[in-house]
Write a protein that holds these residues in place. Sequence first.
Motif, PDB file in Angstrom:
ATOM      1  N   ARG A 144       0.832  -1.202   0.000  1.00 19.64           N
ATOM      2  CA  ARG A 144       0.000   0.000   0.000  1.00 19.64           C
ATOM      3  C   ARG A 144       0.864   1.249   0.000  1.00 19.64           C
ATOM      4  NH1 ARG A 144      -4.605  -0.833   4.425  1.00 19.64           N
ATOM      5  NH2 ARG A 144      -4.917   1.343   3.807  1.00 19.64           N
ATOM      6  N   GLY A 172      -2.686  -0.110  -5.156  1.00 21.94           N
ATOM      7  CA  GLY A 172      -1.418  -0.361  -4.489  1.00 21.94           C
ATOM      8  C   GLY A 172      -0.473  -1.048  -5.454  1.00 21.94           C
ATOM      9  N   ASP A 440      -5.752   3.572  -0.427  1.00 19.88           N
ATOM     10  CA  ASP A 440      -4.816   4.670  -0.726  1.00 19.88           C
ATOM     11  C   ASP A 440      -5.446   5.989  -0.279  1.00 19.88           C
ATOM     12  OD1 ASP A 440      -2.741   6.230  -1.788  1.00 19.88           O
ATOM     13  OD2 ASP A 440      -3.685   6.308  -3.769  1.00 19.88           O
TER      14      ASP A 440
END
Length: 457
Positions: A144, A172, A440
């Motif tokens: 991530r 990611g 994210d």
Amino acid sequence: MIPDESLVSLSGWGRTTHQLGLVRRPVGDEDLIRVVRSAPQLTIRGAGCSYGDAALPWRGVVLDMTAHRQIVSFDQSSGVIVVEAGAVLGDLVEQTLPLGWILPVLPGTQRITVGGAIASDVHGKNHPGAGSFGQHVVWLSLLRSDGTVEQFSAGQDADGFWATIGGMGLTGVIVSAAIQLQRVETGWAVRRRRRTSSLDETIDALRSLAVQQELDPELHVVAWLDAHAPGRRLGRGVVDQFRPARTVDLPPGAPLVPERRGRRVDRSMRSLPGPGVIRGATIAAASVARWHLSPARDAQLLPLTAALCPLDRAGCWPAAFGRNGLIQYQFAVPAESVAVLLQVLAFLVGRRMTPALTTLKNFGFGTAGPLSFPLPGWTLAVDLPARWLADGGTLRPIDQIVADAGGRIYLAKDAVTEAKLIPRMYPLLPSWQRTQKRLDPEGRLTSALAHRLELLA
């Protein structure tokens, strides 16, 4: 880390869009995590085989994953292989085919990476039975944007797993994945070819084969269409079906796997001089020759990967379209929308944009991936010289036809579609955006495609 401080000119495989990017190519997990943590904005890139701008930056750093290409493990009894995301499909096949295993889904080229195959959820010619690439991913490891690594599967954070499959590299960094391979007896394929005289006949042939494909994931089918044929012959073509050969299909003395030829060195051919050799006259001549020279029916034994991945024999194909490059426009429409296929072909021919290459395939059921491309029905792909498109809006009438039919364009190949149609084409976009935002939260992952199509919330 490999030194790579200078700006590099990047493009998609179609060479229609070019961007300068600051490329980082980390070697090893520590370098990878450091780059991800330090870059304010990040675009992930594998082998650069997406036609459009999916792996081009909008802002920030381009993360080149090609140094992460190791096979971590391979269980020859179960056929589960664990590989790093930068591994190229062709390298995997080269290792596993002599052992009797192959990737169950191969797109038109083996030159893409595993990470790219997952992020684009690529499909092959056996989609009605085998589904897309993501359906064979057992689990994937995702880095991530905050530098943490998590493992996702259909049973472990299913939302994150399916948002990453087909998620265009925006959830990611796919670090590694476990993939279930498919057993094969040989490295050969039996091809059966049939020539058709009209689009209706081509459709009937594909429909009949789709019924067989749903029961047989090893059956691959594709039709080439002659878009240059006039009148009622428009859409006549050649329907090819391939099936991995059994040992009993081989002639006496034939090796189980075709002899490996020396790998051809890719030339850095950017474009041929002038506008390229792909012109209306050459397309017409090639189409007539291809149809007439194809036997009405035949059967032939071919190397399996050569049969399934024809693009690997045409590495200089984009160069033939000249300096402006190649647009491959691919869309999918529901099974009942056959009329759309003829409508699109007629639109292109009527505007003197007869495609250099036109292929039609069956699609089966899609996946749980909100941005995964396949849907039950048809997928048509056309190759067009980019110089034929007066501007970005030339193909928008087709976008509208596709959207009105409940269809969608293929994000991994797109270079021309407008953002406003994407929510109609991908109605699960809001749910994908919620998961993407969770994975994210600072919005550091991006791309030129994501910016152009407003994929991110």
